[in-house]
Scaffold this motif. Structure first.
Motif, PDB file in Angstrom:
ATOM      1  N   HIS A 112     128.103  11.634  57.341  1.00  0.00           N
ATOM      2  CA  HIS A 112     128.172  13.053  56.991  1.00  0.00           C
ATOM      3  C   HIS A 112     126.791  13.708  57.002  1.00  0.00           C
ATOM      4  CE1 HIS A 112     132.416  13.770  55.831  1.00  0.00           C
ATOM      5  NE2 HIS A 112     132.427  12.452  55.846  1.00  0.00           N
ATOM      6  N   MET A 113     125.758  12.974  56.635  1.00  0.00           N
ATOM      7  CA  MET A 113     124.422  13.547  56.708  1.00  0.00           C
ATOM      8  C   MET A 113     124.026  13.793  58.172  1.00  0.00           C
ATOM      9  SD  MET A 113     123.038  14.160  53.736  1.00  0.00           S
ATOM     10  CE  MET A 113     124.667  14.896  53.523  1.00  0.00           C
ATOM     11  N   ALA A 114     124.338  12.850  59.047  1.00  0.00           N
ATOM     12  CA  ALA A 114     124.021  13.035  60.466  1.00  0.00           C
ATOM     13  C   ALA A 114     124.775  14.229  61.032  1.00  0.00           C
ATOM     14  CB  ALA A 114     124.355  11.765  61.244  1.00  0.00           C
ATOM     15  N   ASP A 115     126.026  14.375  60.638  1.00  0.00           N
ATOM     16  CA  ASP A 115     126.822  15.504  61.120  1.00  0.00           C
ATOM     17  C   ASP A 115     126.262  16.826  60.599  1.00  0.00           C
ATOM     18  OD1 ASP A 115     129.213  16.551  62.484  1.00  0.00           O
ATOM     19  OD2 ASP A 115     129.881  17.076  60.468  1.00  0.00           O
ATOM     20  N   LEU A 116     125.909  16.865  59.310  1.00  0.00           N
ATOM     21  CA  LEU A 116     125.343  18.084  58.733  1.00  0.00           C
ATOM     22  C   LEU A 116     123.991  18.409  59.368  1.00  0.00           C
ATOM     23  CD1 LEU A 116     125.454  20.350  56.661  1.00  0.00           C
ATOM     24  CD2 LEU A 116     124.557  18.764  54.938  1.00  0.00           C
ATOM     25  N   MET A 117     123.180  17.402  59.584  1.00  0.00           N
ATOM     26  CA  MET A 117     121.875  17.618  60.213  1.00  0.00           C
ATOM     27  C   MET A 117     122.030  18.150  61.632  1.00  0.00           C
ATOM     28  SD  MET A 117     120.134  14.149  58.709  1.00  0.00           S
ATOM     29  CE  MET A 117     118.702  14.117  59.786  1.00  0.00           C
ATOM     30  N   ASP A 118     123.077  17.725  62.309  1.00  0.00           N
ATOM     31  CA  ASP A 118     123.334  18.239  63.644  1.00  0.00           C
ATOM     32  C   ASP A 118     123.717  19.717  63.589  1.00  0.00           C
ATOM     33  OD1 ASP A 118     123.616  17.798  66.490  1.00  0.00           O
ATOM     34  OD2 ASP A 118     125.776  17.957  66.205  1.00  0.00           O
ATOM     35  N   HIS A 119     124.497  20.095  62.579  1.00  0.00           N
ATOM     36  CA  HIS A 119     124.908  21.492  62.420  1.00  0.00           C
ATOM     37  C   HIS A 119     123.708  22.408  62.162  1.00  0.00           C
ATOM     38  CE1 HIS A 119     129.096  20.111  62.119  1.00  0.00           C
ATOM     39  NE2 HIS A 119     129.423  21.362  62.355  1.00  0.00           N
ATOM     40  N   ILE A 120     122.707  21.890  61.469  1.00  0.00           N
ATOM     41  CA  ILE A 120     121.557  22.755  61.143  1.00  0.00           C
ATOM     42  C   ILE A 120     120.370  22.471  62.069  1.00  0.00           C
ATOM     43  CG2 ILE A 120     122.228  23.105  58.751  1.00  0.00           C
ATOM     44  CD1 ILE A 120     120.424  20.934  57.856  1.00  0.00           C
ATOM     45  N   SER A 121     120.668  21.788  63.167  1.00  0.00           N
ATOM     46  CA  SER A 121     119.708  21.621  64.267  1.00  0.00           C
ATOM     47  C   SER A 121     118.433  20.877  63.873  1.00  0.00           C
ATOM     48  CB  SER A 121     119.339  22.994  64.855  1.00  0.00           C
ATOM     49  OG  SER A 121     120.501  23.680  65.280  1.00  0.00           O
ATOM     50  N   ILE A 122     118.563  19.845  63.046  1.00  0.00           N
ATOM     51  CA  ILE A 122     117.382  19.027  62.726  1.00  0.00           C
ATOM     52  C   ILE A 122     117.585  17.572  63.152  1.00  0.00           C
ATOM     53  CG2 ILE A 122     116.654  20.482  60.803  1.00  0.00           C
ATOM     54  CD1 ILE A 122     117.858  18.396  58.900  1.00  0.00           C
ATOM     55  N   LEU A 123     118.715  17.292  63.810  1.00  0.00           N
ATOM     56  CA  LEU A 123     118.987  15.906  64.190  1.00  0.00           C
ATOM     57  C   LEU A 123     118.224  15.495  65.447  1.00  0.00           C
ATOM     58  CD1 LEU A 123     120.689  13.501  63.213  1.00  0.00           C
ATOM     59  CD2 LEU A 123     122.459  14.193  64.840  1.00  0.00           C
ATOM     60  N   ASP A 124     117.750  16.467  66.218  1.00  0.00           N
ATOM     61  CA  ASP A 124     117.021  16.128  67.441  1.00  0.00           C
ATOM     62  C   ASP A 124     115.787  15.286  67.151  1.00  0.00           C
ATOM     63  OD1 ASP A 124     118.845  17.398  68.991  1.00  0.00           O
ATOM     64  OD2 ASP A 124     117.727  19.282  69.144  1.00  0.00           O
ATOM     65  N   VAL A 125     115.203  15.475  65.965  1.00  0.00           N
ATOM     66  CA  VAL A 125     114.041  14.671  65.575  1.00  0.00           C
ATOM     67  C   VAL A 125     114.417  13.193  65.531  1.00  0.00           C
ATOM     68  CG1 VAL A 125     112.375  14.248  63.727  1.00  0.00           C
ATOM     69  CG2 VAL A 125     113.093  16.583  64.254  1.00  0.00           C
ATOM     70  N   CYS A 126     115.642  12.909  65.123  1.00  0.00           N
ATOM     71  CA  CYS A 126     116.084  11.520  64.990  1.00  0.00           C
ATOM     72  C   CYS A 126     116.508  10.919  66.326  1.00  0.00           C
ATOM     73  CB  CYS A 126     117.270  11.439  64.027  1.00  0.00           C
ATOM     74  SG  CYS A 126     116.918  12.029  62.374  1.00  0.00           S
ATOM     75  N   ARG A 127     117.014  11.760  67.214  1.00  0.00           N
ATOM     76  CA  ARG A 127     117.556  11.243  68.476  1.00  0.00           C
ATOM     77  C   ARG A 127     116.495  10.493  69.277  1.00  0.00           C
ATOM     78  NH1 ARG A 127     121.048  16.181  68.276  1.00  0.00           N
ATOM     79  NH2 ARG A 127     123.173  15.342  68.115  1.00  0.00           N
ATOM     80  N   ALA A 128     115.261  10.931  69.182  1.00  0.00           N
ATOM     81  CA  ALA A 128     114.190  10.255  69.909  1.00  0.00           C
ATOM     82  C   ALA A 128     113.864   8.894  69.297  1.00  0.00           C
ATOM     83  CB  ALA A 128     112.937  11.127  69.925  1.00  0.00           C
ATOM     84  N   ALA A 129     114.203   8.713  68.022  1.00  0.00           N
ATOM     85  CA  ALA A 129     113.860   7.465  67.327  1.00  0.00           C
ATOM     86  C   ALA A 129     114.974   6.432  67.400  1.00  0.00           C
ATOM     87  CB  ALA A 129     113.524   7.765  65.866  1.00  0.00           C
TER      88      ALA A 129
END
Length: 469
Positions: free
Chosen positions: A290-307
């Motif tokens: 749910h945190m990953a999904d919420l982070m995707d909604h608020i456009s901050i998950l891209d930071v994690c995608r590279a890692a």
């Protein structure tokens, strides 16, 4: 166009906050239910800790990325951080305060001053002022005078609002802090003193004027210290100030002694989002999904995608779906998570066809979910599976109906042959209800039609209706 775009963003944030409030209320409600259990076992205690951790994590992420971004609200994170701190890590407890204040010799109660220092650390200035005025009559004249002065100053602590300019608030805060500084200087001039109460009063003032040493000495946790430093030293701090301030505070503690919750919260405060998701998963797979999904909604998950080697949102939703899809009652939720995670249909098919079908009702539910996600291959395989199961159990009408759903005319023909062989062996024409039930559903098959016509012939012949026969 610009205005409408901003309005859409505002509505999106507001919707996420409302959704988060519902989730967090459900967590708190579950905590209350578990705590009210007649016997609190080790398992229940562990569940309480898990729900508490999930609530604290979700609430903090909301504050950093959502709450302070709402239009019309103060962008200072401090009041929201203190709300988070006192809700998720309540201290001092209200019942402890009631017990202390009910003691016969309040001024002599050894728990009184630690309690008041904690009130100061957590920003409970109104309760602090009330307690100081309550104990003042029992103190020496000198200590009583300072207790009342501190209470008065505490009540005058400036509170910001969205209607006040930053310059106006900063001016009021500076004057309030200078008043506390003068008070601390005056009390310190009386020390050392035989009246130990003066030392405690001096510590309370030092905390309120933002003295880092006093706050660090009295704070029992990094959350205590960070909250007090924000509240009294940087009351207008914004979210981007958290990493540097949290770093200074956390250095005062042994990181090896931190719980997984501590690590998750510190990673979030430091904007170390990949590590944050890893620690969330250690708390509970539901939380990381749910945190990953919420982070995707608020456009901050891209930071994690590279890692990550794979997309973190899809990975955690898939992992959670795998857990739930094998559960007796949560299999449908599991399929929903797999669908949300963007799992390939061929993969969802393999999960769907492995769900145990203990009853016709559950089979209909599974088929309904498969149709919802357009899993045609799963629908085909499940109908064939059901047909074979029902055939083995002697439910030939239901078996024919399932085979008909996927156009398996060969299997229908074999069942018709079985019905005919049974008639030839017994001489009893007992297949009427079976063929009637499937023909009534509009099924067309040459062997079924033969059985129906033979049955009709047999009944007409038996009734001596030879012409009709």
């Amino acid at each position: 166009m610009e205005t409408s775009s901003q309005e859409r963003v505002a509505v999106g944030v507001d919707s996420l906050l409302r959704m988060g409030a519902l989730y967090r209320e459900a967590m708190l409600r579950q905590i209350r239910v578990l705590q009210e259990a007649s016997s609190v076992t080790e398992f229940i205690a562990g569940e309480v800790d898990t729900f508490h951790s999930m609530h604290a994590v979700w609430h903090l992420l909301e504050i950093i990325y959502l709450t302070t971004n709402l239009p019309g609200l103060s962008t200072s994170i401090v009041p929201y951080f203190m709300e988070w701190l006192n809700l998720n890590f309540p201290a001092p407890l209200a019942e402890d305060g009631q017990q202390i204040l009910a003691s016969a010799d309040l001024a002599l109660n050894t728990e009184l001053w630690p309690y008041m220092k904690k009130l100061a650390l957590r920003g409970h200035v109104s309760v602090l002022a009330n307690t100081l005025e309550r104990v003042a009559p029992e103190l020496s004249a000198q200590a009583a005078k300072w207790a009342r002065d501190i209470a008065k100053t505490a009540r005058n602590m400036p509170l910001g609002s969205s209607e006040e300019t930053a310059g106006s608030f900063n001016g009021r805060w500076r004057r309030w802090s200078e008043e506390l500084q003068n008070m601390a200087t005056a009390i310190a001039s009386l020390l050392p003193s035989d009246d130990v109460t003066l030392e405690s009063l001096n510590t309370v003032v030092d905390i309120m004027r933002g003295d880092a040493d006093a706050i660090s000495e009295e704070g029992e946790s990094w959350q205590d210290i960070l909250g007090a430093l924000l509240l009294y030293s940087e009351p207008t701090a914004q979210a981007d100030r958290l990493p540097s301030l949290a770093g200074v505070v956390v250095e005062q503690f042994q990181a090896a002694e931190f719980s997984v919750l501590d690590r998750a919260l510190v990673a979030l405060l430091n904007y170390e989002l990949p590590e944050f998701l890893v620690f969330c998963n250690q708390i509970d797979p539901w939380l990381s999904a749910h945190m990953a999904d919420l982070m995707d909604h608020i456009s901050i998950l891209d930071v994690c995608r590279a890692a990550f080697a794979v997309d973190p949102r899809e990975h955690y939703l898939l992992a959670l779906g795998e857990v739930y899809v094998g559960h007796e009652n949560l299999w449908q939720v599991g399929l929903d998570y797999l669908g949300l995670g963007g799992v390939a249909k061929c993969v969802m098919v393999e999960y769907a066809v492995r769900i145990p079908l203990e009853s016709d009702a559950k089979a209909r539910q599974v088929l309904g979910v498969c149709k919802k996600y357009e899993l045609a291959a799963a629908v085909d395989r499940i109908h064939r599976q059901l047909g074979r199961q029902q055939w083995r159990r002697g439910r030939l009408g239901a078996a024919i109906a399932n085979f008909a759903e996927v156009g398996d005319r060969a299997s229908i023909g074999l069942i018709c042959d079985q019905l005919w062989d049974q008639y030839l062996a017994s001489g009893v024409l007992a297949y009427g209800p079976v063929v009637d039930s499937v023909m009534a559903a509009g099924l067309s098959h040459e062997r079924l039609l033969f059985l129906v016509r033979f049955r009709d012939f047999h009944e007409s012949y038996k009734a001596k209706q030879f012409v009709e026969a």
